[in-house]
Design a protein around this motif. Structure first.
Motif, PDB file in Angstrom:
ATOM      1  N   UNK A  92      -5.950  -5.330  -3.396  1.00 32.61           N
ATOM      2  CA  UNK A  92      -5.402  -5.162  -2.049  1.00 32.61           C
ATOM      3  C   UNK A  92      -6.060  -3.986  -1.331  1.00 32.61           C
ATOM      4  N   UNK A  93      -6.333  -2.916  -2.058  1.00 31.66           N
ATOM      5  CA  UNK A  93      -6.991  -1.761  -1.449  1.00 31.66           C
ATOM      6  C   UNK A  93      -8.428  -2.108  -1.040  1.00 31.66           C
ATOM      7  N   UNK A 106      -8.750   6.275  -0.460  1.00 36.08           N
ATOM      8  CA  UNK A 106      -8.514   7.099  -1.646  1.00 36.08           C
ATOM      9  C   UNK A 106      -7.850   8.408  -1.254  1.00 36.08           C
ATOM     10  N   UNK A 107      -8.325   9.021  -0.177  1.00 31.37           N
ATOM     11  CA  UNK A 107      -7.723  10.271   0.284  1.00 31.37           C
ATOM     12  C   UNK A 107      -6.266  10.060   0.691  1.00 31.37           C
ATOM     13  N   UNK A 112      -9.886  -1.943   2.761  1.00 30.23           N
ATOM     14  CA  UNK A 112     -11.072  -1.166   3.103  1.00 30.23           C
ATOM     15  C   UNK A 112     -12.073  -2.024   3.879  1.00 30.23           C
ATOM     16  N   UNK A 113     -12.229  -3.293   3.498  1.00 30.06           N
ATOM     17  CA  UNK A 113     -13.146  -4.187   4.211  1.00 30.06           C
ATOM     18  C   UNK A 113     -12.644  -4.483   5.623  1.00 30.06           C
ATOM     19  N   UNK A 114     -11.323  -4.680   5.775  1.00 30.53           N
ATOM     20  CA  UNK A 114     -10.766  -4.936   7.109  1.00 30.53           C
ATOM     21  C   UNK A 114     -10.968  -3.720   8.015  1.00 30.53           C
ATOM     22  N   UNK A 115     -10.726  -2.516   7.457  1.00 27.97           N
ATOM     23  CA  UNK A 115     -10.923  -1.300   8.243  1.00 27.97           C
ATOM     24  C   UNK A 115     -12.386  -1.143   8.635  1.00 27.97           C
ATOM     25  N   UNK A 116     -13.297  -1.472   7.719  1.00 25.49           N
ATOM     26  CA  UNK A 116     -14.723  -1.348   8.004  1.00 25.49           C
ATOM     27  C   UNK A 116     -15.121  -2.269   9.153  1.00 25.49           C
ATOM     28  N   UNK A 117     -14.666  -3.499   9.098  1.00 29.92           N
ATOM     29  CA  UNK A 117     -14.986  -4.447  10.172  1.00 29.92           C
ATOM     30  C   UNK A 117     -14.453  -3.947  11.510  1.00 29.92           C
ATOM     31  N   UNK A 118     -13.225  -3.417  11.493  1.00 26.77           N
ATOM     32  CA  UNK A 118     -12.612  -2.968  12.741  1.00 26.77           C
ATOM     33  C   UNK A 118     -13.365  -1.794  13.352  1.00 26.77           C
ATOM     34  N   UNK A 170       0.819  -1.202   0.000  1.00 30.44           N
ATOM     35  CA  UNK A 170       0.000   0.000   0.000  1.00 30.44           C
ATOM     36  C   UNK A 170       0.856   1.257   0.000  1.00 30.44           C
ATOM     37  N   UNK A 171       2.014   1.203   0.690  1.00 29.84           N
ATOM     38  CA  UNK A 171       2.917   2.356   0.721  1.00 29.84           C
ATOM     39  C   UNK A 171       3.805   2.394  -0.502  1.00 29.84           C
ATOM     40  N   UNK A 172       4.188   1.221  -1.006  1.00 22.14           N
ATOM     41  CA  UNK A 172       5.051   1.172  -2.187  1.00 22.14           C
ATOM     42  C   UNK A 172       4.374   1.822  -3.375  1.00 22.14           C
TER      43      UNK A 172
END
Length: 414
Positions: free
Chosen positions: A17-18, A61-62, A22-28, A4-6
């Motif tokens: 991968x993005x 995206x931001x 996003x799904x992992x962040x949403x669940x968290x 993601x940083x590369x």
């Protein structure tokens, strides 16, 4: 470096991968975890919970430099499409000579499917004497400087120059060439040098010129981009005409002159045929001694870094300069090392260098004189600094050197 940083460096976004992230962040965040993510969403005006997948996609995206997830996806799709459908054959790319001021994209061009001839022109004209002399004398001056400054072998330099001179000599009305450039002084001087060498407008003369890439956090140069991004850049090239050749000849004459006033005039004007030239000439003009402190802008920036952060290894100073402080990055690491030497080894040095096996590991710190100059209490030109060149201008503190103000006005120092 995580993928993601590369992608913020090479520009090739990994959409699957993005989406997974996003799904992992949403669940968290919906499970009461991910405090940092929840705070970032709140700053975007999304109070939640509950949150939607579109919310975490917008956040990613931001972070990647896009205004929205659809804009990020559109750019990723455009790059992928260009890589699958490069249209090189239809454009007659096989007969083209790709000109570049280094070899950083030679391998990537082949990976991306380009088949034209690659031509490197890597003379670092942002450093050392670049005087207005007959060709044979000019190349000898450049060879002497390059050999001494970069500790290169005479045979290596001779081979490079032979290849470059031969390539310039072969330019004619039947030439088909595409130049790949950024907007910094290193690239723009390469551009005007090649264009000024053309005896006439060739059959095909095109330019790929970029200063930023969507999704790339800090664009330094085309060489950092993934091969697929070169295919995406290819349709963005544009044809150059007689007006670009005339401007290039004017700019080259101004840059190689011993008097920088014509150069300063060009640096203050917009140039529609070569729109990135003005900023590059203006930035390179700031390598003349500053009217108030006698420092070039590069010298001033690196001294400020050490004044603000304290003693640091030279490699970290270089990274800070290129990634944060330099307004128009143009230096390579070896070029930076060369520019350090007068500041360290002058009779009255501005920097002290500590021990270390490699130069990049050696710590640097300001001397009292360096701090005094930064504070406006002294001028570097009054401390017998070694003579140096900027283009065709010899900077000799003992002979009324040309100095530059912050707004680009040049004058001779009494």
């Amino acid at each position: 470096m995580p993928a993601i940083n590369a992608s913020r460096h090479h520009g090739l976004l990994d959409l699957p991968a993005l989406r997974k992230r996003a799904k992992r962040l949403l669940t968290a965040v919906n499970n009461g975890q991910g405090d940092d993510t929840r705070e970032q969403l709140r700053l975007l005006g999304l109070a939640g919970p509950p949150y939607r997948l579109a919310d975490t996609q917008w956040l990613l995206a931001r972070e990647a430099g896009f205004a929205s997830w659809p804009k990020l996806k559109a750019h990723a799709d455009a790059v992928a499409f260009a890589a699958r459908h490069p249209r090189f054959s239809a454009d007659g790319e096989a007969g083209v000579k790709h000109w570049r001021c280094g070899n950083d994209i030679a391998h990537s061009l082949r990976i991306a499917g380009f088949s034209g001839v690659f031509q490197m022109f890597d003379d670092p004209m942002v450093m050392g004497p670049v005087p207005a002399l007959p060709e044979d004398q000019y190349w000898q001056v450049r060879a002497t400087y390059t050999q001494q400054a970069f500790n290169l072998g005479a045979q290596d330099i001779e081979q490079r120059q032979t290849n470059q001179r031969a390539a310039l000599a072969q330019l004619n009305a039947d030439s088909e060439m595409v130049l790949w450039c950024e907007g910094d002084a290193y690239d723009q001087l390469f551009l005007v040098r090649v264009l000024a060498s053309l005896p006439c407008l060739p059959r095909r003369l095109e330019l790929i010129e970029i200063t930023e890439v969507p999704g790339v956090e800090r664009f330094i140069g085309i060489g950092q981009l993934a091969p697929d991004l070169l295919a995406w850049l290819w349709p963005q090239r544009r044809a150059l005409g007689e007006d670009a050749l005339a401007l290039a000849k004017q700019a080259w004459a101004a840059y190689t002159a011993p008097d920088p006033r014509a150069w300063a005039t060009l640096a203050a004007q917009e140039h529609p045929s070569l729109p990135r030239l003005r900023a590059a000439l203006a930035r390179q003009l700031q390598e003349l001694p500053g009217v108030n402190d006698g420092l070039s802008l590069t010298e001033r920036l690196l001294l400020r870094i050490l004044a603000q952060k304290g003693e640091m290894p030279a490699g970290r100073v270089f990274a800070q300069l290129m990634m944060h402080d330099e307004p128009l990055p143009y230096l390579g690491d070896q070029m930076f090392h060369v520019l350090l030497q007068p500041l360290i080894h002058a009779p009255l040095p501005l920097l002290l260098e500590g021990p270390g096996e490699a130069w990049a590991q050696r710590p640097l710190r300001l001397t009292e004189l360096g701090q005094s100059i930064l504070n406006g209490q002294a001028n570097w030109l009054d401390q017998a600094p070694p003579p140096r060149w900027v283009g065709g201008v010899l900077v000799n503190a003992e002979h009324m050197p040309w100095v530059v103000s912050g707004n680009g006005d040049v004058s001779q120092r009494a």
